[in-house]
Motif scaffolding. Structure first.
Motif: not given
Length: 309
Positions: A127-152
């Motif tokens: 599965s491949r997603v964009t940074n914008r997808d990760l941001a969407s996961f982060m702010v809509t459901t507070s996905d912690n893994a997506a957040t950590n990937v973006l922080i890195r």
């Protein structure tokens, strides 16, 4: 005679300014009632409460324990979101080494942490997603893994540099999500109600990224959520918010787009003896603030209602 002439001129100035002063005075009296309602909520809460409200039409602020430093839990993700769009803007301008919204991420099972509902459902290595997808996961459901990937990808130091550039001294990202070891060492993600409100106001006014980026950022942030500000508001009111929760902590910060009178609201609680009660407190304060600004948006400066809800 000369003295009476000066008095007459002064009286004329007061009389000329009178109606405008009367308009302002009525709104100030209404504002004091909102302040009193928030003070009562503080007295009723078994915990510590801080609130900052900014009227985006007038610039007037309501501040209640607004400079107290709170753990902000997932509300710190607002800062990560802002830095992503900041770097994307830099990348589009040709800057090297900056993240863009369309950079791809391939799911890695090693990135998973608890409370990561979106990433946990993806296929590792496929599965491949964009940074914008990760941001969407982060702010809509507070996905912690997506957040950590973006922080890195963004760099924690760059997130904090953005905050410092906005003049924010207490708002800091000090650890990734669910890094309990860092939390035990005292490295907590913190802010104040005043500073979180200032960050949101800066975003709203286009002082962080350009207008197109601002619009897209707020579009992501406005995906409906069931915590905590929106709970007491009409279903059709757009709220761009990011709630946060930890044991003993409940927070929410966002922009409420009340018609003709949008406002920023940041509510933080900690040392909560009853977390459900703290959530209800946030909801009631949000509802009271919305009623205040909705009324101003529908009324003339003198208070006559000019349109229905």
């Amino acid at each position: 005679m000369r003295g009476s002439g000066r008095l007459s001129l002064a009286l004329m100035a007061v009389l000329a300014a009178g109606p405008l002063h009367a308009e302002s005075q009525k709104q100030d009296l209404l504002f004091k009632k909102l302040q009193a309602a928030i003070a009562q909520e503080d007295r009723d809460l078994d915990g510590v409460l801080g609130v900052a409200i900014v009227d985006l039409a007038s610039g007037q602020s309501l501040l209640h324990n607004a400079d107290e430093v709170f753990p902000v839990a997932s509300s710190i993700k607002l800062a990560v979101l802002a830095e992503l769009y900041h770097q994307a803007e830099q990348a589009s301008g040709g800057a090297a080494g900056k993240a863009s919204l369309i950079d791809l991420y391939t799911m890695d099972a090693g990135d998973l942490v608890d409370e990561s509902p979106f990433l946990a459902g993806l296929t590792p290595g496929v599965s491949r997603v964009t940074n914008r997808d990760l941001a969407s996961f982060m702010v809509t459901t507070s996905d912690n893994a997506a957040t950590n990937v973006l922080i890195r990808r963004l760099g924690m130091e760059n997130v904090n540099a953005l905050l410092a550039a906005q003049g924010l001294k207490e708002t800091r990202l000090r650890r990734k999500m669910l890094d309990l070891g860092a939390a035990r060492e005292g490295r907590e993600n913190t802010s104040t109600p005043r500073e979180m409100a200032a960050l949101l106001e800066a975003l709203y006014r286009g002082k962080v990224v350009d207008q197109a980026s601002t619009d897209d950022l707020l579009k992501l942030l406005s995906v409906p959520k069931d915590r905590y500000i929106p709970r007491g508001l009409p279903a059709d009111v757009v709220v761009a918010n990011k709630p946060g929760w930890l044991d003993g902590v409940r927070t929410d910060s966002g922009i409420v787009f009340a018609k003709d009178r949008p406002f920023v609201l940041s509510i933080m609680t900690t040392f909560d003896a009853d977390e459900a009660a703290a959530e209800q407190t946030i909801g009631r304060i949000a509802a009271a603030a919305y009623r205040h600004f909705d009324r101003l948006g529908r009324a003339s400066p003198y208070g006559r209602l000019l349109r229905a809800r």
